[in-house]
Design a protein around this motif. Structure first.
Motif, mmCIF file in Angstrom:
data_model
loop_
_atom_site.group_PDB
_atom_site.id
_atom_site.type_symbol
_atom_site.label_atom_id
_atom_site.label_comp_id
_atom_site.label_asym_id
_atom_site.label_seq_id
_atom_site.Cartn_x
_atom_site.Cartn_y
_atom_site.Cartn_z
ATOM 1 N N UNK A 65 45.698 29.284 41.841
ATOM 2 C CA UNK A 65 46.684 28.923 43.037
ATOM 3 C C UNK A 65 46.559 29.947 44.004
ATOM 4 N N UNK A 66 45.366 30.878 44.305
ATOM 5 C CA UNK A 66 45.164 31.610 45.322
ATOM 6 C C UNK A 66 44.903 30.695 46.740
ATOM 7 N N UNK A 67 45.219 31.232 47.728
ATOM 8 C CA UNK A 67 44.938 30.537 49.043
ATOM 9 C C UNK A 67 43.614 30.057 49.095
ATOM 10 N N UNK A 68 43.337 28.940 49.539
ATOM 11 C CA UNK A 68 41.923 28.156 49.417
ATOM 12 C C UNK A 68 41.063 28.844 50.517
ATOM 13 N N UNK A 69 41.584 29.420 51.681
ATOM 14 C CA UNK A 69 40.664 30.221 52.781
ATOM 15 C C UNK A 69 40.267 31.402 52.164
ATOM 16 N N UNK A 120 47.867 29.991 33.996
ATOM 17 C CA UNK A 120 46.608 29.488 34.014
ATOM 18 C C UNK A 120 46.536 28.725 33.124
ATOM 19 N N UNK A 121 46.770 28.972 31.717
ATOM 20 C CA UNK A 121 46.710 28.062 30.462
ATOM 21 C C UNK A 121 47.106 26.835 30.519
ATOM 22 N N UNK A 122 48.031 26.550 31.566
ATOM 23 C CA UNK A 122 48.646 25.136 31.554
ATOM 24 C C UNK A 122 47.511 24.159 32.414
ATOM 25 N N UNK A 179 40.252 25.066 40.946
ATOM 26 C CA UNK A 179 40.130 26.574 41.156
ATOM 27 C C UNK A 179 39.355 27.345 39.848
ATOM 28 N N UNK A 180 38.949 28.347 40.250
ATOM 29 C CA UNK A 180 38.249 29.258 39.230
ATOM 30 C C UNK A 180 39.506 29.301 37.988
ATOM 31 N N UNK A 181 38.904 29.563 36.889
ATOM 32 C CA UNK A 181 39.910 29.590 35.704
ATOM 33 C C UNK A 181 40.184 31.323 35.402
#
Length: 174
Positions: free
Chosen positions: A68-72, A142-144, A60-62
């Motif tokens: 965790x956004x929907x891949x579509x 996100x930091x994890x 994913x983009x950081x």
């Protein structure tokens, strides 16, 4: 320890290390890590609950907005997203590889889809991130999950799988 015993112990150790170094890299991006030509992330997965189902890495983009956004949605918006699947090997080390589009900072999610239904089952499936911090009961931060990929080589990381551990939420098995 006498010389012969010392020699045998050393031979066993070297033999064991060479088999670890030759562990099969899993996933459709395995060639990128095997050749050493990235940029790619090589993930050594530790602490699987069992050898059932399939394993998945997602890139994913950081950013807080995209993690965790929907891949579509990510693909439609032209943002970085990549998913790699591999069957869980019956034994041995578990190493997966995922290519990245360019050096930079990304977020990586590992999941162990134990029932093979391609939908995260909170009660049985496992997850992990590069920080290896205990996930607990809250949504991962996100930091994890962030990792910096520098250069065009291979960035190596260990991820410890975590599973639901009662009321305390997700944590490693050991």
């Amino acid at each position: 320890m006498n010389r012969t015993a010392l020699f045998v112990a050393a031979a066993i150790t070297v033999s064991g290390l060479s088999s670890v170094a030759r562990a099969q890299v899993l996933g459709e991006d395995a060639a990128a890590c095997a050749s050493g030509h990235g940029p790619a992330i090589e993930v050594n997965v530790i602490g699987l609950k069992d050898r059932s189902g399939r394993l998945k890495l997602e890139l994913y983009p950081a950013t807080e907005e995209d993690f965790l956004k929907d891949d579509h949605d990510l693909v439609r918006e032209g943002k970085t997203f990549r998913r790699i699947w591999a069957n869980t090997p019956p034994s041995g080390a578990v190493t997966m590889c995922i290519r990245v589009p360019a050096p930079g900072t990304y977020a990586v999610l590992f999941t162990h889809d134990r029932d093979g239904k391609n939908k995260f089952n909170f009660w049985s499936d496992g997850a992990g991130f590069v920080s290896n911090q205990r996930l607990g009961r809250s949504r991962p931060k996100l930091r994890q999950a962030t990792i910096n990929v520098s250069g065009n080589g291979i960035t190596r990381v260990n991820i410890r799988a975590q599973y639901l551990r009662g009321l305390g939420g997700f944590g490693p098995l050991d």
